[in-house]
Design an enzyme around this catalytic site. Structure first.
Site, short mmCIF file in Angstrom:
data_model
loop_
_atom_site.label_atom_id
_atom_site.label_comp_id
_atom_site.label_asym_id
_atom_site.label_seq_id
_atom_site.Cartn_x
_atom_site.Cartn_y
_atom_site.Cartn_z
N ASP A 11 0.83 -1.21 0.00
CA ASP A 11 0.00 0.00 0.00
C ASP A 11 0.86 1.26 0.00
O ASP A 11 1.53 1.56 0.99
CB ASP A 11 -0.88 -0.06 1.26
CG ASP A 11 -1.82 1.11 1.39
OD1 ASP A 11 -1.79 2.00 0.52
OD2 ASP A 11 -2.60 1.13 2.36
N GLY A 65 -5.91 4.50 -6.91
CA GLY A 65 -6.39 5.04 -8.18
C GLY A 65 -5.62 6.25 -8.67
O GLY A 65 -6.13 7.02 -9.49
N TRP A 66 -4.39 6.41 -8.21
CA TRP A 66 -3.58 7.53 -8.69
C TRP A 66 -2.49 7.04 -9.64
O TRP A 66 -2.24 5.86 -9.75
CB TRP A 66 -2.93 8.25 -7.49
CG TRP A 66 -3.92 8.75 -6.48
CD1 TRP A 66 -5.11 9.39 -6.74
CD2 TRP A 66 -3.83 8.62 -5.05
NE1 TRP A 66 -5.75 9.67 -5.55
CE2 TRP A 66 -5.00 9.24 -4.50
CE3 TRP A 66 -2.89 8.08 -4.17
CZ2 TRP A 66 -5.23 9.29 -3.13
CZ3 TRP A 66 -3.12 8.15 -2.80
CH2 TRP A 66 -4.28 8.75 -2.30
N ASP A 108 -10.36 5.06 -0.93
CA ASP A 108 -11.02 4.08 -0.09
C ASP A 108 -12.55 4.13 -0.25
O ASP A 108 -13.13 5.21 -0.36
CB ASP A 108 -10.68 4.31 1.38
CG ASP A 108 -9.21 4.06 1.66
OD1 ASP A 108 -8.38 4.20 0.75
OD2 ASP A 108 -8.89 3.74 2.82
C1 GLA Z 1 -5.25 2.65 3.08
C2 GLA Z 1 -5.89 1.63 2.16
C3 GLA Z 1 -6.94 0.84 2.93
C4 GLA Z 1 -6.30 0.17 4.14
C5 GLA Z 1 -5.59 1.20 5.02
C6 GLA Z 1 -4.76 0.55 6.10
O1 GLA Z 1 -6.16 3.62 3.48
O2 GLA Z 1 -6.48 2.27 1.06
O3 GLA Z 1 -7.53 -0.13 2.09
O4 GLA Z 1 -5.40 -0.81 3.72
O5 GLA Z 1 -4.71 2.00 4.24
O6 GLA Z 1 -4.12 1.47 6.91
#
Ligand code: GLA
Length: 424
Positions: free
Chosen positions: A157, A196-197, A217
């Site tokens: 992530d 999505g960036w 999110d």
């Molecule tokens: C980001 C992601 C979420 C989740 C959180 C965890 O916001 O987009 O899906 O994984 O981090 O901290």
């Protein structure tokens, strides 16, 4: 109509010599995830409040209520499994021994012994989105560790650590982990999560990712006016963004519309949002299935009501998502609040969703000729939520769709001589 992605890909390969002068970099595709990954993730319901017992109980529940056998096999730990909050410079990446007293090898063994796969979460920064230690500078070591634990899926992530980073930098960090995973020697499905960036759908497949988020999110809303807190995407926001990106997805590389909100009912410990109705959650599930998004349940699978379990377990709708052709749905008709989505299937049938975004019941029509570009003389219609054959037709099919419902139909050409029915 439904074959044009393939044709576009073949045309690209056939460019004259001059256009091919610069050799493309070798693709890092790993051959995994021929169909969209299905499973459960801890984030949408529990945030970082996770532990070994919670995970074991969810696996046991999914084995008992049929969700595992319906295809939901990835059990994905999201953020919060790590021992330390703070930077990687200050802390090693270790599992929290209080939350996971037996460690992650034990948890992976439990998962594998019960017909599941285990997913884990990290990120390319010093810290993750929830402030735990990230993998920056330790990619190879971490990939090896994940492999040694027996992990089968990694959500990597960069939404927080690289939010405004230039595309080339995001590409570099995604590839770095793809190479590290490859070097680990274990097949690990790779989710490059970048909210999505950086036009990630255009390049992530060749950077080794099996799926990538197409938006920020998700919130637990079907259609919230604007974006909650000027950030979150509701179901319709996500649909409108993702449905235009189908040409970038296919077997092994999927647009990810984010984890499912079905069954959260506004009670998530983590997500913003007021919840949605049963009909809206079912519509959300149907559209994610047709869009060939990964299907990762976000709700607490220990306390699903009968309607929600039925939604998540519909084998006929799951089969659309898991169809081997791997063709994401396209929007084939848009009459404002009445929209038609269609997904071509490997056997020549076409799955259709008639989506009523409006506030009143409406009559909706789909025409195989006009909407799907199919020269069928006669075709059969099956309703995949009512599990019923609706008849054979040689005229456009018309039916009622209630507010916020998606009627999901399977249209199959009929050869030979069929009777003509009137729509039910
Ligand atoms: C980001 C992601 C979420 C989740 C959180 C965890 O916001 O987009 O899906 O994984 O981090 O901290």
């Amino acid at each position: 109509m439904f074959r044009h992605y393939v044709i576009a890909a073949l045309t690209a390969l056939a460019l004259p010599g001059s256009a091919q002068a610069a050799l493309p970099e070798p693709s890092l595709r790993n051959g995994l995830a021929p169909t969209p990954p299905m499973g459960w993730s801890s984030w949408n319901q529990f945030g970082d409040q996770i532990n070994e017992q919670l995970l074991v109980q969810r696996m046991d529940a999914m084995a008992a209520d049929g969700l595992r056998d319906a295809g939901y096999v990835y059990i994905n730990l999201d953020d919060g499994w790590q021992r330390h909050k703070g930077t990687r410079k200050d802390h090693p990446l270790e599992v929290d021994p209080v939350k996971f007293p037996h460690g992650l090898r034990w948890l992976a063994d439990y998962a594998h012994g019960h017909g599941f796969k285990l997913g884990i979460y990290s990120g390319p920064g010093q810290t993750t989105c929830a402030g735990y230690t990230g993998s920056e500078g330790h990619e190879a070591e971490d990939a090896k560790q994940f492999a040694a634990w027996g992990v089968d899926h990694l959500k990597y992530d960069s939404c927080c650590s690289h939010k405004d980073a230039p595309k080339t930098e995001v590409q570099a960090i995604v590839k770095k982990m793809a190479l590290a995973l490859r070097a680990s020697g274990r097949p690990i499905v790779y989710h490059a999560c970048h909210c999505g960036w950086a036009d990630i759908w255009q390049w992530a497949a060749d950077a080794g990712a099996n799926h990538w988020r197409i938006g920020q999110d998700i919130s637990d809303d079907f259609d919230y006016p604007g974006h909650r807190e000027k950030y979150y995407f509701d179901v319709l926001d996500m649909l409108d963004r993702g449905i235009t990106l189908g040409q970038h997805a296919g077997p092994g590389h999927w647009n990810d519309f984010d984890m499912l909100i079905v069954g959260l009912n506004g009670k998530s410990q983590e997500l913003v949002g007021a919840g949605a109705s049963n009909v809206e959650y079912r519509t959300h599930f149907s559209l994610w299935a047709l869009a060939a998004s990964p299907l990762l349940i976000g709700a607490d699978v220990r306390s699903l009501d009968a309607y929600t379990l039925e939604t998540l377990s519909n084998q006929e709708v799951i089969a659309l998502n898991q169809d081997p052709l791997g063709q994401p749905a396209e929007k084939v008709r848009d009459d404002g609040s009445l929209q038609v989505y269609a997904k071509g299937l490997a056997n020549g049938s076409v799955a259709v969703a008639l989506l009523n975004r409006g506030s009143a019941t409406a009559e909706m029509t789909v025409s195989p000729g006009k909407d799907l570009g199919e020269a069928w003389k006669h075709y059969r219609v099956r309703d995949l939520w009512r599990h019923a054959e609706l008849g054979e037709f040689d005229i456009p099919f018309t039916t009622e769709v209630i507010s916020h419902e998606a009627r999901v139909l399977l249209l199959t050409p009929v050869t030979g001589h069929p009777p003509t029915d009137t729509p039910k």
